[in-house]
Design a protein around this motif. Structure first.
Motif: not given
Lengths: 423, 277
Positions: A47, A49, A394, A414, A416
């Motif tokens: 993951r 971001g 987001s 952010n 991701y």
């Protein structure tokens, strides 16, 4: 103690697994009374971001990790055993980490009683991403940086005893040592630091004085509930502490003052959809008159919500939530206090399933007309196969002011993406 | 079961003899209502309760395969009401989730549905009221699994072959469904629906469900040993998307004494042993 629980359950499962695979039939029959070979599951995911704007107190990367979760489950004639733990490399913190998500034993000692003992995730109440009477720990950091929504709920080290009768059912959760929220403390997400009068992050992580004496700084949560014609009624009680900092000591450390909560909820069919309503009285026991500026005042919290299917595999939900500070006059007597008496929040949820329910488009948003801030959570999730899935989403924060609940996070907006293999 | 069948035949024959003027059809053909009621019973209501492990294989038009596996518990209530408890085994991302339904046969009452997500310990109420949406992403619809109320459609006997009755079903409220009508072929001997064909609003066939394997399942009715004929393999083909779902039932059991309490929040949060193996 946490480690001991984890160790015990893991040992039981490993022993059970080893025994089941053993050659000696006599031993095998002995162990087979103990537990069946564990079901082994879990996932591996990557993951990543990034912030969409510069935050001088944080790195550009908001989340960057590779995570492996192992999930073992087994049961014997008299009990069930569960272990779930995560190992992950966290590039934001630049370290490898391990967390036990669950390690519990469950048994039904009688027709009218269930017991679950150990580290467990606990949820009750009727709100969608809003919690009034659910005072079990939340992990807001994980929520805001875009980890899987599973991580919004942090585990409790507790015993849950459930009693059942025709009249009503009662859940009692006893947590011998206070489990706080994993609140925003500057580690991953920058926040409004009132002492500094500015937004702070890794340069000024929150230091806390957490109540941590075993069996003294404990928590008790109760739920008395009954289903009448599939309308779910519940009464709640809680004795413990504010789950996120709600005060400050003379040394400037954030504190978790004493808190009692009393509440009620109802949920059921309304028209074509599901309606819910919930209320809670937060009694801030260290500041019952509201005249201590260093400790949060008591509050009333109200919530109504409604969810309905509005098309094929298309669901919409809306909630209205109010926090009312009590003894507001006393609060306002201290100069420099900026909170409103009422904080209003509206939430909306849209979920659409496509491609044989393998593609999920979802949106969840909080908007506060009183704080003039908002938090939006769009997400696209695709199941490429039974094992592989990927998602992108987001966390978007807006706010007119730097010091409101969501407004303080506006430099943390952010984007991701993640890919996961489940087994 | 044979006794009931025999009784039906006798009663029907007696009725027809009493009213010879209206008996246009051959004497051994029961009324349409009796045929569909009996078929509905065979498909959804046999026994007082039941349990089965269900596996689904979903194959899209490109040959990509997805699987679903779950254990389903069912208990009959009053007047066609039923309770369902579905415990998911596969795929891994839905493993140990539980779907619970309190189904109401009354047309004006929506089913109550819950979904339990174990990783969040969350009991969700499902707001979905549309029964003609996919069940767990397969080509079977929610209504194929839980049953469609006979009150929803007008039933006509469209044909009789040596082995089957063909019933044409036209919805009373056409705007509530995606088909204009569907036909069901019912085995005359067993009353089991063997084939269902759905026609769209312009009358084109677009969806076919077929029963591929029927097995007798031994069970007890009190002290008495009985056999329930059960469809253990069926397939649905969506002719528009090219997708196919095969559904197989294994470990089928009837009259196992499921308690009403199993279909409550207690067991939603911690499934009963009956649901886990």
């Amino acid at each position: 103690m946490r480690k001991i629980w984890g160790g015990c359950a893991a040992a039981v499962l490993v022993l059970a697994a080893g025994a089941a695979g053993g050659e000696d039939t006599e031993h095998q029959s002995f162990w087979s009374q103990w537990a069946l070979p564990p079901e082994v599951h879990g996932f591996w995911e990557v993951r990543g971001g990034y912030r969409l704007q510069n935050d001088r107190t944080q790195k550009d990367m908001s989340v960057m990790e590779s995570r492996f979760q192992l999930d073992l489950f087994s049961y014997s004639e008299w009990a069930e055993f569960k272990y779930k733990g995560d190992v992950f490399g966290d590039w934001v913190q630049e370290k490898g980490r391990y967390q036990t998500r669950e390690t519990w034993m469950f048994f039904r000692p009688s027709e009218w009683m269930d017991v679950k003992l150990g580290r467990q995730v606990l949820t009750w109440g009727t709100g969608d991403m809003l919690f009034i009477n659910d005072l079990f720990p939340k992990d807001w950091q994980s929520f805001f940086i875009g980890r899987d929504v599973e991580y919004l709920k942090a585990p409790s080290d507790a015993v849950k005893v459930s009693l059942f009768s025709d009249w009503a059912n009662l859940d009692v959760v006893y947590t011998p040592q206070f489990d706080r929220d994993r609140f925003i403390r500057g580690e991953y997400i920058s926040y409004w630091n009132a002492n500094l009068g500015r937004t702070a992050g890794r340069d000024a992580k929150v230091h806390t004085d957490k109540p941590d004496r075993w069996f003294q700084d404990d928590e008790v949560a109760l739920r008395l509930y009954k289903n009448i014609n599939n309308y779910e009624f519940a009464l709640y009680g809680y004795q413990g502490f504010w789950k996120s900092p709600a005060g400050q000591d003379a040394a400037g450390r954030a504190t978790f003052p004493d808190l009692n909560v009393y509440g009620a909820s109802v949920r059921g069919q309304v028209g074509k959809g599901i309606g819910n309503a919930e209320i809670g009285y937060y009694q801030s026991r260290d500041d019952e008159n509201g005249d201590d500026p260093m400790t949060a005042n008591s509050e009333m919290r109200y919530l109504v919500g409604y969810t309905q299917e509005i098309g094929t595999d298309f669901t919409a939900g809306i909630q209205y939530y109010v926090e009312q500070m009590l003894d507001y006059e006393a609060y306002k007597r201290t100069p420099g206090m900026t909170r409103d008496e009422y904080r209003h929040v509206v939430t909306g949820r849209l979920t659409k399933l496509l491609m044989n329910q393998n593609l999920t488009l979802s949106f969840f948003g909080y908007y506060s007309p009183s704080d003039k801030d908002a938090y939006l959570r769009p997400n696209v999730h695709y199941k490429a196969s039974d094992s592989w899935s990927m998602e992108m989403g987001s966390n978007i924060f807006f706010g007119d002011y730097q010091n409101t609940f969501f407004g303080q996070f506006r430099d943390n907006t952010n984007l991701y993406a993640a890919i996961r293999y489940s087994f | 079961m044979k006794i009931v069948g025999f009784c039906l035949t006798v009663c029907v024959t007696a009725g027809l003899t009493a009213l010879p003027a209206t008996a246009q059809e051959p004497a051994d053909i029961p009324s349409v209502d009796q045929i569909v009621q009996r078929a509905n019973h065979m498909a959804y209501y046999q026994g007082l309760d039941g349990k089965s492990t269900v596996s689904m294989k979903i194959t899209d038009k490109n040959g990509n395969v997805r699987t679903r596996e779950f254990i389903i518990l069912r208990k009959n209530g009053q007047g066609g009401n039923q309770k369902y408890f579905v415990y998911f085994l596969q795929p891994p991302d839905v493993r140990r989730m539980v779907f619970m339904v309190h189904k109401f046969s009354a047309l004006d009452k929506d089913d109550d549905r819950w979904l339990y997500l174990p990783s969040l310990d969350l009991v969700n109420r499902i707001a979905a009221s549309d029964k003609r949406t996919s069940f767990v992403g397969s080509d079977f619809l929610y209504e194929d699994v839980s049953g469609r109320s006979l009150e929803e459609d007008v039933h006509e006997l469209a044909g009789v072959t040596e082995e089957r009755y063909v019933i044409k079903n036209t919805p009373k409220n056409p705007s509530s469904v995606e088909f204009s009508y569907f036909t069901v072929e019912i085995d005359r001997q067993t009353s089991i629906p063997m084939k269902m064909e759905y026609f769209d609003k312009s009358g084109v066939l677009y969806r076919v469900i077929e029963s591929q394997k029927v097995e007798p399942i031994a069970a007890k009715e009190g002290e008495r040993s009985v056999e329930y004929l059960t469809v253990t393999e069926s397939v649905v083909r969506d002719l528009r998307t090219g997708s196919t779902t095969e559904m197989k039932f294994s470990n089928v059991q009837y009259n196992i004494g499921l308690n009403d309490d199993l279909f409550t929040e207690r067991y939603l949060r911690r499934p009963p042993r009956e649901a886990m193996r």
